[in-house]
Scaffold this active site. Sequence first.
Site, short mmCIF file in Angstrom:
data_model
loop_
_atom_site.label_atom_id
_atom_site.label_comp_id
_atom_site.label_asym_id
_atom_site.label_seq_id
_atom_site.Cartn_x
_atom_site.Cartn_y
_atom_site.Cartn_z
N LYS A 1 1.19 9.79 -4.17
CA LYS A 1 1.41 8.58 -3.38
C LYS A 1 0.91 7.35 -4.14
O LYS A 1 1.52 6.27 -4.11
CB LYS A 1 0.73 8.68 -2.00
CG LYS A 1 0.84 7.41 -1.14
CD LYS A 1 2.26 7.13 -0.71
CE LYS A 1 2.64 5.71 -0.41
NZ LYS A 1 1.87 4.93 0.50
N HIS B 1 3.45 6.58 -6.66
CA HIS B 1 4.58 5.98 -5.93
C HIS B 1 4.32 4.49 -5.75
O HIS B 1 5.19 3.66 -6.01
CB HIS B 1 4.75 6.67 -4.57
CG HIS B 1 5.64 5.92 -3.62
ND1 HIS B 1 5.21 4.81 -2.92
CD2 HIS B 1 6.94 6.09 -3.28
CE1 HIS B 1 6.21 4.34 -2.19
NE2 HIS B 1 7.27 5.10 -2.39
N ASN B 2 3.11 4.16 -5.31
CA ASN B 2 2.80 2.75 -5.08
C ASN B 2 2.75 1.95 -6.38
O ASN B 2 3.15 0.79 -6.41
CB ASN B 2 1.49 2.62 -4.31
CG ASN B 2 1.68 2.90 -2.84
OD1 ASN B 2 2.60 3.63 -2.46
ND2 ASN B 2 0.83 2.35 -2.00
N GLU C 1 6.17 1.30 -7.14
CA GLU C 1 6.59 0.28 -6.16
C GLU C 1 6.19 -1.12 -6.64
O GLU C 1 6.99 -2.07 -6.60
CB GLU C 1 5.93 0.62 -4.82
CG GLU C 1 6.07 -0.42 -3.71
CD GLU C 1 5.23 -0.03 -2.47
OE1 GLU C 1 5.39 1.10 -1.97
OE2 GLU C 1 4.41 -0.85 -2.02
N SER D 1 4.87 7.59 2.90
CA SER D 1 5.46 6.30 2.54
C SER D 1 6.67 5.97 3.39
O SER D 1 7.41 6.85 3.82
CB SER D 1 5.90 6.29 1.07
OG SER D 1 6.57 5.07 0.81
C1 6PG Z 1 4.50 2.68 1.47
C2 6PG Z 1 3.76 1.46 0.99
C3 6PG Z 1 2.54 1.23 1.83
C4 6PG Z 1 1.88 -0.11 1.55
C5 6PG Z 1 0.89 -0.01 0.42
C6 6PG Z 1 0.95 -1.04 -0.65
O1 6PG Z 1 4.74 3.51 0.60
O2 6PG Z 1 4.83 2.77 2.63
O3 6PG Z 1 3.40 1.61 -0.34
O4 6PG Z 1 1.70 2.31 1.66
O5 6PG Z 1 2.78 -1.10 1.44
O6 6PG Z 1 -0.35 -0.04 1.06
O7 6PG Z 1 0.27 -2.15 -0.23
P1 6PG Z 1 -0.28 -3.32 -1.11
O8 6PG Z 1 0.89 -4.04 -1.67
O9 6PG Z 1 -1.02 -4.13 -0.09
O10 6PG Z 1 -1.21 -2.78 -2.15
#
Ligand code: 6PG
Length: 471
Positions: free
Chosen positions: A183, A186-187, A190, A129
């Site tokens: 991960k 994590h997303n 996010e 990430s």
């Molecule tokens: C990271 C991000 C990266 C990307 C994801 C989310 O941790 O560097 O999460 O992996 O931004 O793919 O993308 P989407 O918003 O398109 O689902």
Amino acid sequence: QQADIGLIGLGVMGANLALNIAENGYRVAVFNRTVAKIHEFYEEAGSLKNQIIPCETLEDLAKNIRAPRPIILMVKAGEAVDEQIAALKPFLAKEDIIIDAGNANFHDTVRRLAELGPNDPTFVGMGVSGGEEGARHGPSIMVGGTPESYARIEPVLTAISAKYEGESCSALLGPDGAGHFVKTIHNGIEYADMQMIAEVYGVLRDGLGLTPEAIGRIFETWNAGPLNSYLIEITAKVLLATDKKTGKPAVDVILDSAGQKGTGRWAAIEAQMLGIPATGIEAAVAARSISSLVTERSEASKAYGDLATARLLDGGQAFINALEEGLLAGKIAAYAQGFDVMAGASKEHGWNIPLATTARIWRAGCIIRSQFLDQIAAAFEGSEGKNLLLAPAFVERMKTGSQSLRKVVAEAALAGLPTPALAAALGYFDSFRQARGTANLIQAQRDFFGAHGFKRIGEEGDFHGPWTEAN
Ligand code: 6PG
């Protein structure tokens, strides 16, 4: 001189990761399916050229790496990874390691590992990430694999990873799919973080009638306080940016429809499969889906008139402060959920994901990086697996923070402004802290229509109710 490591896939992330490896003194052999890109990359590598070996074929790539070979795959998640593994295998030996650094679904990682024969190379699933910048200057690296394979790639991963006060943000988090699972979560976090920030932006914009610049300044101030984080920092920058074409604030010329590549959704799905509440993540995923209903939303906004801006909120400093504290409280609840999902998955799959370590390697490099994660790491130190909302330090924060969150959600609701993720976080918190909830009624209903039975308070055994349809 042979390369120390190989890298396949010179898209933005792969190219930056290769440059990061080269800059850290390792020799890297690179390959890309479109050959022209290999040379383009090499030509643009400048002073790092002597650390890079461009290879036009996979055979060439394998020959140019010192055995046992570690090879990073940075290709599009999904079929491309399977194709790459199949194409690469004939040139590799049992001792080699293929490292999938894409945003893979952990189920695929587990399957890929299972599909390898006894003489095939080892496979490692690695979450990375940090976006472009992170890949180039130090990402957060979440590894799933055996201790033996991690030991072999650890020096280079430690070198290229982000550092938080000198500590590397790379760690082995468990076997097989653990790294890609972490991960994914994590997303998911996010998504929740971004959505809650966007909701607060909505309240400031539509409830208080502030300009992007004014909102940007508020976020700037918040970035100097407990909300300090990469996402708050870039939010301020985004809000303060001007569109070159029109001279308007950049955010004002962007369509309000957000895409998603899948990882946030996977996080919500996995939480559901495990039966672990992750309402903040779910709300954030759903909010992106609603955002894509551009035509329907336009039609509905006409059908329901100006209900959405029924009244303007009081924009005094006290309310701005409540927004700051409420956002932090929402964030705490969403992170508590995310970490709970990891704890649940860890138990389910026997992964033993170290939660404190996970929080530690998220402190720098990754998209959700913040000092807040340092406090989370401290909370998990010695109380792994317990919900963050029960950690003494967070209990104190939530006692006051939840009051602000409540005020924000309530005021926004009365003004007709949507705060689905903040409201979900509050709903979760209020349900979680209720010793006596309302599922007694659910159980009674289930027993009524399906004779499912229920437990009585303080008694062993299964019971049925006195209900009859006639009542
Ligand atoms: C990271 C991000 C990266 C990307 C994801 C989310 O941790 O560097 O999460 O992996 O931004 O793919 O993308 P989407 O918003 O398109 O689902």
